[in-house]
Enzyme design. Structure first.
Site, PDB file in Angstrom:
ATOM      1  N   PRO A   1       0.764  -0.808   0.103  1.00  0.00           N
ATOM      2  CA  PRO A   1       0.630   0.269  -0.210  1.00  0.00           C
ATOM      3  C   PRO A   1       0.785   1.135  -0.021  1.00  0.00           C
ATOM      4  O   PRO A   1       1.998   1.258   0.874  1.00  0.00           O
ATOM      5  CB  PRO A   1      -1.196  -0.360   1.021  1.00  0.00           C
ATOM      6  CG  PRO A   1       0.040  -0.928   2.005  1.00  0.00           C
ATOM      7  CD  PRO A   1       0.858  -2.010   1.220  1.00  0.00           C
TER       8      PRO A   1
ATOM      9  N   GLY B   1       0.482   5.090  -0.320  1.00  0.00           N
ATOM     10  CA  GLY B   1      -0.796   6.361  -1.076  1.00  0.00           C
ATOM     11  C   GLY B   1      -0.152   7.574  -1.674  1.00  0.00           C
ATOM     12  O   GLY B   1       0.599   7.635  -2.238  1.00  0.00           O
TER      13      GLY B   1
ATOM     14  N   SER C   1      -4.369   1.826  -0.609  1.00  0.00           N
ATOM     15  CA  SER C   1      -3.965   2.477   0.752  1.00  0.00           C
ATOM     16  C   SER C   1      -5.188   3.286   0.968  1.00  0.00           C
ATOM     17  O   SER C   1      -5.838   3.642  -0.068  1.00  0.00           O
ATOM     18  CB  SER C   1      -2.571   3.491   0.576  1.00  0.00           C
ATOM     19  OG  SER C   1      -2.769   4.762   1.292  1.00  0.00           O
TER      20      SER C   1
ATOM     21  N   TYR D   1      -6.130   2.813   6.735  1.00  0.00           N
ATOM     22  CA  TYR D   1      -5.897   3.714   7.888  1.00  0.00           C
ATOM     23  C   TYR D   1      -6.674   3.704   9.415  1.00  0.00           C
ATOM     24  O   TYR D   1      -8.012   3.965   8.866  1.00  0.00           O
ATOM     25  CB  TYR D   1      -4.874   4.651   8.386  1.00  0.00           C
ATOM     26  CG  TYR D   1      -4.355   4.554   7.549  1.00  0.00           C
ATOM     27  CD1 TYR D   1      -2.750   4.162   7.901  1.00  0.00           C
ATOM     28  CD2 TYR D   1      -3.204   5.219   6.373  1.00  0.00           C
ATOM     29  CE1 TYR D   1      -0.986   4.091   7.828  1.00  0.00           C
ATOM     30  CE2 TYR D   1      -1.817   5.825   5.661  1.00  0.00           C
ATOM     31  CZ  TYR D   1      -0.877   4.927   6.200  1.00  0.00           C
ATOM     32  OH  TYR D   1       0.218   4.630   6.369  1.00  0.00           O
TER      33      TYR D   1
ATOM     34  N   THR E   1      -3.040  -1.436   9.206  1.00  0.00           N
ATOM     35  CA  THR E   1      -1.627  -1.007   9.495  1.00  0.00           C
ATOM     36  C   THR E   1      -1.393   0.023  10.997  1.00  0.00           C
ATOM     37  O   THR E   1      -2.263   0.342  11.351  1.00  0.00           O
ATOM     38  CB  THR E   1      -0.965   0.237   8.381  1.00  0.00           C
ATOM     39  OG1 THR E   1      -1.399  -0.530   6.799  1.00  0.00           O
ATOM     40  CG2 THR E   1       0.702   1.660   8.878  1.00  0.00           C
TER      41      THR E   1
ATOM     42  N   LYS F   1      -0.541  -4.853   9.204  1.00  0.00           N
ATOM     43  CA  LYS F   1       0.989  -4.872   8.780  1.00  0.00           C
ATOM     44  C   LYS F   1       1.609  -4.075   9.855  1.00  0.00           C
ATOM     45  O   LYS F   1       1.607  -2.438  10.139  1.00  0.00           O
ATOM     46  CB  LYS F   1       0.661  -4.080   7.627  1.00  0.00           C
ATOM     47  CG  LYS F   1       2.272  -3.276   6.717  1.00  0.00           C
ATOM     48  CD  LYS F   1       1.917  -2.381   5.482  1.00  0.00           C
ATOM     49  CE  LYS F   1       2.795  -1.910   5.153  1.00  0.00           C
ATOM     50  NZ  LYS F   1       3.196  -1.134   5.451  1.00  0.00           N
TER      51      LYS F   1
ATOM     52  N   HIS G   1       7.579  -0.242   7.647  1.00  0.00           N
ATOM     53  CA  HIS G   1       7.220   0.745   6.590  1.00  0.00           C
ATOM     54  C   HIS G   1       8.341   1.802   6.072  1.00  0.00           C
ATOM     55  O   HIS G   1       8.508   2.848   5.474  1.00  0.00           O
ATOM     56  CB  HIS G   1       6.933   2.311   7.890  1.00  0.00           C
ATOM     57  CG  HIS G   1       5.314   2.754   7.507  1.00  0.00           C
ATOM     58  ND1 HIS G   1       3.734   2.940   7.945  1.00  0.00           N
ATOM     59  CD2 HIS G   1       4.664   3.249   6.582  1.00  0.00           C
ATOM     60  CE1 HIS G   1       3.243   3.316   7.254  1.00  0.00           C
ATOM     61  NE2 HIS G   1       4.141   3.431   6.170  1.00  0.00           N
TER      62      HIS G   1
HETATM   63  C1  FNR Z   1       4.070   3.829   1.779  1.00  0.00           C
HETATM   64  N1  FNR Z   1       3.741   2.812   2.811  1.00  0.00           N
HETATM   65  C2  FNR Z   1       2.468   2.923   3.321  1.00  0.00           C
HETATM   66  N2  FNR Z   1       2.378   1.639   3.991  1.00  0.00           N
HETATM   67  C3  FNR Z   1       0.908   1.591   4.291  1.00  0.00           C
HETATM   68  O1  FNR Z   1       0.430   1.200   4.780  1.00  0.00           O
HETATM   69  N3  FNR Z   1      -0.049   2.857   3.559  1.00  0.00           N
HETATM   70  C4  FNR Z   1       0.131   3.502   3.093  1.00  0.00           C
HETATM   71  O2  FNR Z   1      -0.543   4.581   2.949  1.00  0.00           O
HETATM   72  C5  FNR Z   1       1.707   3.736   2.798  1.00  0.00           C
HETATM   73  N4  FNR Z   1       1.944   4.747   1.813  1.00  0.00           N
HETATM   74  C6  FNR Z   1       3.563   5.241   1.539  1.00  0.00           C
HETATM   75  C7  FNR Z   1       4.185   6.061   0.846  1.00  0.00           C
HETATM   76  C8  FNR Z   1       5.161   5.722  -0.073  1.00  0.00           C
HETATM   77  C9  FNR Z   1       5.712   7.111  -0.529  1.00  0.00           C
HETATM   78  C10 FNR Z   1       5.582   4.988   0.471  1.00  0.00           C
HETATM   79  C11 FNR Z   1       7.496   4.971  -0.300  1.00  0.00           C
HETATM   80  C12 FNR Z   1       5.540   3.591   1.069  1.00  0.00           C
HETATM   81  C13 FNR Z   1       4.719   1.614   3.063  1.00  0.00           C
HETATM   82  C14 FNR Z   1       4.792   0.504   2.383  1.00  0.00           C
HETATM   83  O3  FNR Z   1       3.208  -0.321   2.026  1.00  0.00           O
HETATM   84  C15 FNR Z   1       6.008  -0.529   1.908  1.00  0.00           C
HETATM   85  O4  FNR Z   1       5.742  -0.535   3.499  1.00  0.00           O
HETATM   86  C16 FNR Z   1       7.235  -0.342   2.193  1.00  0.00           C
HETATM   87  O5  FNR Z   1       6.880   0.744   1.072  1.00  0.00           O
HETATM   88  C17 FNR Z   1       7.961  -0.970   1.997  1.00  0.00           C
HETATM   89  O6  FNR Z   1       9.313  -0.794   1.529  1.00  0.00           O
HETATM   90  P1  FNR Z   1      10.032  -1.045   0.357  1.00  0.00           P
HETATM   91  O7  FNR Z   1       9.381  -1.707  -0.269  1.00  0.00           O
HETATM   92  O8  FNR Z   1       9.193   0.771  -0.338  1.00  0.00           O
HETATM   93  O9  FNR Z   1      11.371  -0.656   1.300  1.00  0.00           O
END
Ligand code: FNR
Length: 375
Positions: free
Chosen positions: A90, A92, A119, A143, A169, A248, A272
């Site tokens: 996910p 956002g 997300s 969320y 999350t 998560k 995250h």
């Molecule tokens: C996220 N992540 C995230 N997680 C979640 O539960 N809801 C969200 O809206 C978001 N938004 C979000 C935005 C951006 C720009 C990033 C980079 C990450 C975290 C995401 O789900 C995940 O845990 C990580 O991105 C995994 O790590 P890698 O693959 O980016 O190294």
């Protein structure tokens, strides 16, 4: 026909190959604000770095002479057959990377058969995203909200729109300390980039004196970081959905045990992507103890730092049922929209196939700790 041969013929030469190359291209194309928001981590970015270096601490010790001609990357999760053990994490506000945002990502995910986890703070509504995916697999990431009825409403909408699991999350009880965003003065949430699911939610809107983006932003900011979140909230969620519930953001084996006792259906080991608690353990380092604590009772997934096919092999060999990628597909989206996400997925899936074969396995289910060495 060799994979290399197909790749060259598929006119992919102009597109980056490694995730590092995609990241470099995204850096050239995006302004500092969005790029740093996507690529950056929290604090001194120690956890961001640790997520990668943890993978280098493990080496694959491949097996030979095992006839790996009949391979499959298929897995089954919650009764669903999936083509590969890859998911889109996910993320956002994807419109900060590309104007089509989640819609481009959803089309690429659906075409590849890779489930997308949508997300809560998407730039498009969960219904609009679902519409672009036909019956391709998708999960909804929730969320928590101070107003539980808003959670219940979003979960109902996700069920109606064909999402087949809810990912709660749990590592965002406060926003991580993001130095890069402070320097850039950048906050996509405050700029109203992730409001679509809120502005289309009747329960959320009924709480506003007047439904305007400005009011909605303030209300979302009041709601989204939720320090009181605790295990009893899971019970509320359980009462409002029959879909599998995953949490998560689990890093401690004792939390994994509690999750099982509380009837959670799956765990996502995640920090995250190094964006929340800086100094937190890398996910690969925390995985073995969590896999031992859970002992196969529920699936354990992992994200944060996956960049290659070999990374996927290592995570699965250490006990993950599947993995999620975040930034890699966002870099693809920023550079080339739907085509970029498709190319990143194509690369990772092919790399995974080669890595499984060269490890001496016919399937991801065969991977286990016997082929890993910790240096
Ligand atoms: C996220 N992540 C995230 N997680 C979640 O539960 N809801 C969200 O809206 C978001 N938004 C979000 C935005 C951006 C720009 C990033 C980079 C990450 C975290 C995401 O789900 C995940 O845990 C990580 O991105 C995994 O790590 P890698 O693959 O980016 O190294």
């Amino acid at each position: 026909e060799s994979l290399l041969f197909t790749r060259v013929n598929k006119d992919t030469q102009a597109l980056p190959i490694s995730i590092e190359d995609w990241e470099q291209k995204a850096r050239e194309l995006l302004p500092d604000g969005p790029f740093d928001y996507i690529a950056g981590g929290s604090g001194a970015e120690e956890t961001l770095v640790a997520n990668r270096s943890a993978f280098s601490k493990w080496s694959i010790v491949p097996r030979m002479l095992r006839d790996v001609s009949q391979r499959s990357l298929r897995i089954e999760l919650f009764g669903q057959q999936l083509k590969t053990p890859l998911f889109l994490a996910p993320v956002g506000m994807q419109a900060i990377a590309h104007p089509d945002g989640e819609l481009a990502t959803a089309r690429a995910a659906a075409a590849a058969g890779v489930p997308m986890v949508v997300s809560t703070v998407s730039a498009h509504t969960l219904e609009q995203i679902a519409e672009t995916m036909d019956d391709a697999p998708r999960w909804f990431q929730l969320y928590w909200s101070n107003d539980r009825e808003v959670c219940a409403s979003m979960v109902k909408r996700a069920e109606a729109a064909g999402y087949s699991a809810i990912v709660l999350t749990v590592d965002t009880v406060m926003l991580g300390w993001k130095r890069r965003d402070f320097r850039n003065g950048y906050s996509p949430l405050r700029e109203g980039k992730g409001l679509a699911n809120y502005l289309s939610d009747p329960v959320f809107c009924s709480r506003l004196s007047e439904v305007t983006p400005g009011n909605a932003v303030e209300e979302v900011l009041r709601n989204i970081y939720h320090p009181t979140l605790n295990w009893s909230d899971i019970e509320f969620l359980r009462q409002h959905t029959s879909l599998p519930i995953l949490v998560k953001g689990i890093l401690h084996p004792d939390d994994a045990k509690i999750a099982v006792e509380r009837g959670v259906d799956g765990i996502i080991v995640s920090n995250h992507g190094g964006r929340q608690l800086d100094g937190a353990i890398s996910t690969l380092d925390s995985l073995p103890a969590i896999a031992d604590a859970v002992d196969g009772r529920i699936p354990v997934l992992l994200d944060s730092g996956i960049r290659t096919g070999a990374d996927v092999v290592k995570a699965i060999a250490l006990g993950a049922s599947a993995v999620l990628i975040g930034r890699p597909f966002m870099f693809g989206l920023a550079v080339a929209g739907e085509k970029g996400v498709a190319s990143v997925l194509d690369t990772l899936i092919n790399e995974l196939d080669v890595s499984v074969a060269l490890s001496g396995s016919n399937s991801v289910a065969d991977l286990n700790r016997s082929i890993l060495f910790r240096s």
